[in-house]
Design a protein around this motif. Structure first.
Motif, short mmCIF file in Angstrom:
data_model
loop_
_atom_site.label_atom_id
_atom_site.label_comp_id
_atom_site.label_asym_id
_atom_site.label_seq_id
_atom_site.Cartn_x
_atom_site.Cartn_y
_atom_site.Cartn_z
N GLU A 44 -78.40 -20.81 19.60
CA GLU A 44 -79.01 -21.83 20.44
C GLU A 44 -77.96 -22.63 21.19
OE1 GLU A 44 -81.60 -24.36 18.24
OE2 GLU A 44 -83.15 -22.82 18.00
N LYS A 45 -76.74 -22.63 20.67
CA LYS A 45 -75.69 -23.42 21.31
C LYS A 45 -74.37 -22.67 21.29
CE LYS A 45 -77.40 -28.06 20.06
NZ LYS A 45 -77.04 -29.34 19.38
N ARG A 46 -73.56 -22.94 22.31
CA ARG A 46 -72.18 -22.47 22.34
C ARG A 46 -71.28 -23.69 22.25
NH1 ARG A 46 -69.17 -18.10 23.60
NH2 ARG A 46 -71.04 -16.87 24.02
N VAL A 47 -70.28 -23.62 21.39
CA VAL A 47 -69.38 -24.75 21.17
C VAL A 47 -67.93 -24.27 21.26
CG1 VAL A 47 -71.01 -26.03 19.72
CG2 VAL A 47 -69.44 -24.40 18.67
N THR A 48 -67.02 -25.23 21.34
CA THR A 48 -65.61 -24.88 21.24
C THR A 48 -65.34 -24.35 19.83
OG1 THR A 48 -65.11 -26.66 22.78
CG2 THR A 48 -63.27 -25.78 21.51
N ASP A 49 -64.45 -23.38 19.72
CA ASP A 49 -64.19 -22.70 18.45
C ASP A 49 -64.04 -23.70 17.29
OD1 ASP A 49 -63.54 -20.98 16.46
OD2 ASP A 49 -61.75 -20.15 17.43
N ILE A 50 -64.94 -23.56 16.32
CA ILE A 50 -64.92 -24.47 15.15
C ILE A 50 -64.54 -23.72 13.88
CG2 ILE A 50 -66.57 -26.12 16.11
CD1 ILE A 50 -68.76 -24.68 14.47
N ALA A 51 -63.89 -22.57 14.03
CA ALA A 51 -63.56 -21.75 12.85
C ALA A 51 -62.77 -22.55 11.82
CB ALA A 51 -62.79 -20.51 13.28
N GLY A 52 -61.88 -23.42 12.29
CA GLY A 52 -61.06 -24.20 11.36
C GLY A 52 -61.83 -25.24 10.59
N GLN A 53 -63.05 -25.55 11.02
CA GLN A 53 -63.84 -26.59 10.35
C GLN A 53 -64.77 -26.02 9.28
OE1 GLN A 53 -65.92 -29.02 13.28
NE2 GLN A 53 -64.36 -28.58 14.82
N LEU A 54 -64.87 -24.69 9.24
CA LEU A 54 -65.83 -24.07 8.32
C LEU A 54 -65.19 -23.86 6.95
CD1 LEU A 54 -67.28 -21.41 10.81
CD2 LEU A 54 -68.16 -23.70 10.28
N THR A 55 -65.74 -24.55 5.96
CA THR A 55 -65.16 -24.47 4.61
C THR A 55 -66.13 -23.88 3.59
OG1 THR A 55 -65.89 -26.76 4.21
CG2 THR A 55 -63.64 -26.44 5.04
N ARG A 56 -67.38 -23.77 3.93
CA ARG A 56 -68.37 -23.24 2.99
C ARG A 56 -68.30 -21.72 2.94
NH1 ARG A 56 -73.68 -26.90 4.65
NH2 ARG A 56 -72.67 -28.94 4.41
N PRO A 57 -68.83 -21.12 1.88
CA PRO A 57 -68.81 -19.65 1.78
C PRO A 57 -69.80 -19.02 2.76
CG PRO A 57 -70.02 -20.60 -0.06
CD PRO A 57 -69.39 -21.76 0.66
N GLU A 58 -69.60 -17.76 3.05
CA GLU A 58 -70.47 -17.05 3.97
C GLU A 58 -71.82 -16.81 3.32
OE1 GLU A 58 -67.57 -15.88 2.88
OE2 GLU A 58 -66.21 -16.01 4.59
N ALA A 59 -72.89 -17.18 4.05
CA ALA A 59 -74.23 -16.92 3.53
C ALA A 59 -74.64 -15.48 3.82
CB ALA A 59 -75.23 -17.89 4.17
N LEU A 60 -74.12 -14.92 4.91
CA LEU A 60 -74.45 -13.56 5.28
C LEU A 60 -73.29 -12.99 6.08
CD1 LEU A 60 -76.69 -11.33 5.34
CD2 LEU A 60 -77.41 -12.28 7.54
N THR A 61 -72.90 -11.76 5.74
CA THR A 61 -71.83 -11.08 6.46
C THR A 61 -72.36 -9.73 6.95
OG1 THR A 61 -70.12 -12.12 5.11
CG2 THR A 61 -69.50 -10.12 6.29
N ILE A 62 -72.10 -9.47 8.24
CA ILE A 62 -72.56 -8.21 8.84
C ILE A 62 -71.35 -7.54 9.48
CG2 ILE A 62 -74.21 -7.15 10.43
CD1 ILE A 62 -75.58 -10.03 10.46
N ASN A 63 -71.02 -6.35 9.02
CA ASN A 63 -69.87 -5.62 9.55
C ASN A 63 -70.38 -4.38 10.31
OD1 ASN A 63 -67.33 -4.67 10.11
ND2 ASN A 63 -66.95 -3.87 8.06
N TYR A 64 -70.24 -4.45 11.67
CA TYR A 64 -70.64 -3.32 12.50
C TYR A 64 -69.45 -2.38 12.68
CZ TYR A 64 -74.62 -6.25 13.94
OH TYR A 64 -75.75 -7.03 13.96
N ARG A 65 -69.61 -1.14 12.22
CA ARG A 65 -68.54 -0.15 12.37
C ARG A 65 -68.90 0.76 13.55
NH1 ARG A 65 -70.07 0.29 7.31
NH2 ARG A 65 -70.59 2.52 7.49
N ARG A 66 -68.05 0.74 14.55
CA ARG A 66 -68.31 1.53 15.75
C ARG A 66 -67.70 2.91 15.62
NH1 ARG A 66 -67.54 -3.29 19.97
NH2 ARG A 66 -69.58 -3.30 20.96
N LEU A 67 -68.30 3.86 16.33
CA LEU A 67 -67.73 5.19 16.41
C LEU A 67 -66.38 5.13 17.11
CD1 LEU A 67 -70.97 7.09 17.50
CD2 LEU A 67 -69.78 7.37 15.31
#
Length: 466
Positions: free
Chosen positions: A399-422
């Motif tokens: 719903e929103k795009r923000v400036t990269d907040i990766a450094g602010q995320l401290t909680r564990p991942e609720a869901l991880t999705i790994n797409y493996r491409r050919l």
């Protein structure tokens, strides 16, 4: 007394009827003169014998000469003269037709503006020379008064005859057109405005497959390089395919409306805001395996048009300002996709999905006949069963795009999705959904967290594995 009154009334009525009749007759005469029925032939010449035409155009005297099988402008013989235009001029002067005769005698020339003609057209055909004078316009019909040198007769001629000989030589040019490319041929489009550039570039596949999604980014003046293909930086984000395609599809629709200057010098470019253009549109495209660059300088606006100059082109043109307005005040962020990770099914080798208490894997095996087998944790499943989890993941949007907040995320991942491409179809994509606040999950995609996804959407996807 009553008899006299009746006589007066009768005379008044007869006078009114007579005046009305005269008025209607004059009106019919004017209408007859404006019907466009050129019924009087003034002279005829063999069209092929006409070798020179001179007249007064909007910018002064114009001299055209027949050279072999084409007509040229004597001042600059390489000028791209529209031969259809000159063909019409020749046809109009080879057989000169008038609508009607209105007077005779040079003493009447001043009444019809012929003592100081609005235009003098000279037709040279071998040893014959015809000089046509055009005077003022009839206020009722719009026709022009005309006389032929050596004849005292005055005629009316349709306004179209006047118009064809009164324009600028630039209006007689064959206009250039844009190169013949479509949005499917575009590799990279750069829109420069002031100190900023917005770049749209197709993601290329290492295996030589068709270009992929659009990437979008911006850069400042100090980062600009010479024209040509620019390598997408790390900051480049996937574009919204619909928005980007809608914008770039406007480029092949641009039309040069009017030639404003032929082979302009630096001063002419400067005068129209093109010396140091405020904007530039550059397209790197490929047709028949050959890459080329189309570059359009965009200058000042005037009367609903903007001056443009296609680099290495023949001149400055006017282009409708409204057709260029979509490329003004662009912001790269407005064209970035809010999709979390739209990986097409034909690119997939598999998807690994994990949550707080589970991990599961889906794999795809493509066969030589084009069919695909689907597996869930090693067990074959139907295409419908695979799509039941693939489509909710594919359509996951923020719903929103923000400036990269990766450094602010401290909680564990609720869901991880790994797409493996050919192999050869792009890098793998790791999506990590992490609780951000009570309304949103942050989507960290390959280490960057710039998207906020509604919590209910994520909770709905988690329900698929409960």
């Amino acid at each position: 007394m009553r008899t006299r009154q009746k006589i007066r009334l009768t005379l008044t009525a007869l006078t009114a009827v007579l005046l009305l009749g005269v008025y209607l007759w004059l009106l019919m005469e004017e209408r007859h003169g404006g019907e466009g029925d050129d019924s009087l032939c003034i002279y005829t010449l063999e069209a092929s014998s006409i070798e020179r035409l001179t007249f007064t155009g909007a910018d002064g005297l114009v001299a055209l000469r027949r050279q072999d099988d084409r007509w040229v402008w004597e001042q600059e013989e390489d000028f791209p003269l529209n031969q259809n235009f000159t063909g019409t001029m020749v046809a109009k002067t080879a057989a000169l037709w008038a609508k009607r005769a209105v007077a005779e005698g040079e003493e009447h020339f001043a009444v019809y503006g012929l003592d100081q003609p609005s235009n003098v057209i000279t037709v040279t055909a071998g040893d014959q020379k015809k000089v046509i004078y055009l005077g003022s316009a009839n206020s009722a019909s719009g026709d022009y008064y005309m006389a032929l040198e050596g004849s005292g007769k005055i005629y009316t001629v349709d306004a179209s005859f006047y118009n064809i000989f009164s324009g600028s030589i630039l209006a007689m040019a064959v206009r250039e057109s844009l190169p013949d490319f479509t949005i499917d041929d575009m590799i990279q489009v750069t829109v420069t405005e002031g100190e900023q550039e917005i770049i749209f570039a197709r993601e290329t596949k290492s295996n030589g497959a068709e270009p992929g999604r659009w990437l979008v980014w911006s850069r400042e003046e100090g980062e600009k390089s010479t024209s040509g293909l620019v390598e997408p930086p790390v900051s480049a984000g996937p574009g919204d395919e619909a928005l980007v395609s809608r914008l770039l599809a406007q480029i092949p629709k641009l039309r040069y409306e009017e030639l404003a200057a032929y082979h302009p010098d630096g001063q002419e470019l400067e005068a129209r805001g093109l010396g140091k253009p405020g904007a530039r549109l550059q397209v790197l495209y490929q047709t028949d395996g050959i890459q080329e660059i189309y570059s359009l300088l965009i200058g000042d606006e005037t009367g609903g048009y903007r001056f443009v100059y296609p680099e290495n082109g023949q001149g400055i043109y006017k282009v409708s300002a409204s057709s260029l307005s979509p490329f003004q005040n662009l912001a790269a962020e407005a064209y970035l996709s809010l999709s979390v990770a739209q990986v097409r099914r034909e690119e997939l080798e598999g998807i690994t999905i994990s949550g707080e208490s589970f991990q599961t894997e889906y794999t795809l095996e493509s066969q030589t006949d084009g069919s695909v087998f689907f597996y869930h944790d090693g067990e074959e499943i139907t295409e419908k069963e695979f799509n039941s989890i693939y489509f909710p993941l594919y359509s996951l949007t923020a719903e929103k795009r923000v400036t990269d907040i990766a450094g602010q995320l401290t909680r564990p991942e609720a869901l991880t999705i790994n797409y493996r491409r050919l192999s050869g179809l792009g890098e793998d994509i790791l999506v990590e959904l992490i609780a951000y606040d009570q309304n949103y999950y942050a989507a960290r995609v390959n280490g960057k967290a710039e998207l906020l996804v509604n919590r209910q959407r994520v909770n709905g996807i988690l329900e698929l594995w409960k």
